[in-house]
Design a protein around this motif. Structure first.
Motif, PDB file in Angstrom:
ATOM      1  N   VAL A  84       0.851  -1.182   0.000  1.00 46.26           N
ATOM      2  CA  VAL A  84       0.000   0.000   0.000  1.00 46.26           C
ATOM      3  C   VAL A  84       0.891   1.239   0.000  1.00 46.26           C
ATOM      4  O   VAL A  84       2.035   1.204   0.474  1.00 46.26           O
ATOM      5  N   TYR A  85       0.353   2.338  -0.530  1.00 50.21           N
ATOM      6  CA  TYR A  85       1.130   3.562  -0.686  1.00 50.21           C
ATOM      7  C   TYR A  85       0.238   4.756  -0.348  1.00 50.21           C
ATOM      8  O   TYR A  85      -0.833   4.920  -0.937  1.00 50.21           O
ATOM      9  N   TYR A  86       0.706   5.586   0.592  1.00 51.12           N
ATOM     10  CA  TYR A  86      -0.077   6.738   1.021  1.00 51.12           C
ATOM     11  C   TYR A  86       0.765   8.014   0.940  1.00 51.12           C
ATOM     12  O   TYR A  86       1.990   7.980   1.107  1.00 51.12           O
ATOM     13  N   MET A  87       0.084   9.117   0.706  1.00 46.57           N
ATOM     14  CA  MET A  87       0.703  10.438   0.783  1.00 46.57           C
ATOM     15  C   MET A  87      -0.026  11.227   1.861  1.00 46.57           C
ATOM     16  O   MET A  87      -1.253  11.316   1.853  1.00 46.57           O
ATOM     17  N   MET A  88       0.728  11.776   2.794  1.00 49.28           N
ATOM     18  CA  MET A  88       0.164  12.551   3.897  1.00 49.28           C
ATOM     19  C   MET A  88       0.637  13.999   3.821  1.00 49.28           C
ATOM     20  O   MET A  88       1.761  14.277   3.399  1.00 49.28           O
ATOM     21  N   TYR A  89      -0.243  14.907   4.222  1.00 47.02           N
ATOM     22  CA  TYR A  89       0.159  16.291   4.468  1.00 47.02           C
ATOM     23  C   TYR A  89       0.514  16.332   5.949  1.00 47.02           C
ATOM     24  O   TYR A  89      -0.328  16.543   6.794  1.00 47.02           O
ATOM     25  N   LYS A  90       1.788  16.088   6.228  1.00 47.05           N
ATOM     26  CA  LYS A  90       2.233  16.042   7.623  1.00 47.05           C
ATOM     27  C   LYS A  90       2.150  17.432   8.250  1.00 47.05           C
ATOM     28  O   LYS A  90       2.696  18.392   7.723  1.00 47.05           O
ATOM     29  N   PRO A  91       1.463  17.535   9.388  1.00 45.59           N
ATOM     30  CA  PRO A  91       1.428  18.833  10.081  1.00 45.59           C
ATOM     31  C   PRO A  91       2.681  19.023  10.934  1.00 45.59           C
ATOM     32  O   PRO A  91       3.437  18.070  11.189  1.00 45.59           O
ATOM     33  N   ARG A  92       2.907  20.233  11.378  1.00 44.63           N
ATOM     34  CA  ARG A  92       3.995  20.494  12.327  1.00 44.63           C
ATOM     35  C   ARG A  92       3.651  19.830  13.662  1.00 44.63           C
ATOM     36  O   ARG A  92       2.487  19.607  13.979  1.00 44.63           O
ATOM     37  N   GLY A  93       4.673  19.506  14.434  1.00 41.21           N
ATOM     38  CA  GLY A  93       4.442  18.947  15.757  1.00 41.21           C
ATOM     39  C   GLY A  93       4.124  17.463  15.774  1.00 41.21           C
ATOM     40  O   GLY A  93       3.510  16.965  16.717  1.00 41.21           O
ATOM     41  N   VAL A  94       4.541  16.752  14.724  1.00 45.30           N
ATOM     42  CA  VAL A  94       4.337  15.309  14.641  1.00 45.30           C
ATOM     43  C   VAL A  94       5.650  14.668  14.191  1.00 45.30           C
ATOM     44  O   VAL A  94       6.347  15.202  13.320  1.00 45.30           O
TER      45      VAL A  94
ATOM     46  N   TYR B  71      10.249  17.420  13.055  1.00 42.10           N
ATOM     47  CA  TYR B  71       9.105  17.622  13.953  1.00 42.10           C
ATOM     48  C   TYR B  71       8.346  18.909  13.610  1.00 42.10           C
ATOM     49  O   TYR B  71       7.121  18.921  13.559  1.00 42.10           O
ATOM     50  N   ASN B  72       9.080  19.982  13.346  1.00 46.50           N
ATOM     51  CA  ASN B  72       8.452  21.277  13.076  1.00 46.50           C
ATOM     52  C   ASN B  72       8.370  21.613  11.594  1.00 46.50           C
ATOM     53  O   ASN B  72       8.181  22.776  11.221  1.00 46.50           O
ATOM     54  N   THR B  73       8.523  20.608  10.740  1.00 44.72           N
ATOM     55  CA  THR B  73       8.390  20.805   9.300  1.00 44.72           C
ATOM     56  C   THR B  73       7.114  20.120   8.820  1.00 44.72           C
ATOM     57  O   THR B  73       6.806  19.006   9.234  1.00 44.72           O
ATOM     58  N   SER B  74       6.373  20.794   7.951  1.00 41.57           N
ATOM     59  CA  SER B  74       5.137  20.228   7.421  1.00 41.57           C
ATOM     60  C   SER B  74       5.329  19.869   5.950  1.00 41.57           C
ATOM     61  O   SER B  74       6.356  20.157   5.348  1.00 41.57           O
TER      62      SER B  74
END
Length: 246
Positions: free
Chosen positions: A65-75, A107-110
């Protein structure tokens, strides 16, 4: 994996356990069993019905499986964190496969983060010498001049690394607040590449987002959202990486 025969090292890599090269070494070292028999010959092939063990642990056979996420800051870009901080896999509600992030975002990059359970695909995209083009947008403290910006393409020394951008584009400047927003295109992805590169010039990054990964963009996603990659997108990313590596 399908019912057809596949090379053992490929099946191990696709499971996400390790890279194909390391899988080959595990086979040579006698760490792999197929149907309770040690296999130490490279090129051995297996079918979907074969029972495979790596270092005594059964290989779980999941469809890739293959996913693309919009990673938020703080994760955290990981599947677990010893400090108890939120990790990206916690944002994948409804995903039952054992996926992991391809590379990292701080961590602080989205921005764009890919996740998969296909180890071979992940290792292809993270090839150490020829990574797929990535585009970042950074808000920096200070307004560098043309000579300093030109240094980005020549290379900025940071610790033992020389960090480069393939190209850059100034999006805006704010002389009142003494800030600049700049778009940076990278081919490689060393640890905290953009932040260290800009700090090396004396312009610390205040905010950072990865807006493009190969041909993929954040269009249609909000921070914390994710979607499956289409088969066409997976094929395009794989072909782009193979073309670059070759």
């Amino acid at each position: 994996m399908t019912n057809k025969l596949e090379r053992l090292q490929k099946v191990i890599a696709q499971s996400g356990v390790t890279s194909r090269r390391k899988a080959e070494q595990l086979i040579i070292d006698g760490k792999v069993k197929v149907n309770d028999e040690i296999i130490n010959t490279l090129g051995s092939k297996v079918s979907e019905s074969d029972k495979i063990e790596v270092n005594g642990v059964p290989l779980e056979k999941e469809a890739p499986v293959y996913y693309m996420m919009y990673k938020p800051r703080g994760v955290i870009s990981s599947v677990k964190d010893d400090k108890g901080r939120k990790v990206v896999t916690e944002l994948l509600g409804g995903v039952t496969e054992r996926v992991f992030p391809i590379g990292r975002l701080d961590y602080n990059t989205s921005g764009i983060l890919l996740l998969t359970n296909d180890g071979e695909f992940a290792n292809l995209l993270m090839h150490p010498k020829h990574e797929i083009e990535k585009v970042y947008v950074a808000k920096i403290k200070g307004i560098p001049g043309n000579a300093e910006l030109g240094q980005l393409k020549k290379g900025v020394k940071a610790d033992r690394d020389v960090l480069k951008a393939v190209k850059y584009n100034i999006l805006s400047t704010d002389k009142t607040k003494n800030t600049m927003i700049i778009e940076l295109t990278l081919h490689e992805g060393k640890n905290k590449h953009v932040r260290r590169m800009m700090e090396g010039l004396g312009y610390p990054v205040m905010k950072l987002k990865r807006e493009k990964y190969g041909m993929l963009t954040l269009q249609g996603l909000q921070p914390g959202n994710y979607r499956s990659l289409t088969p066409k997108e997976v094929k395009q990313m794989r072909n782009e990486a193979i073309k670059i590596v070759e």
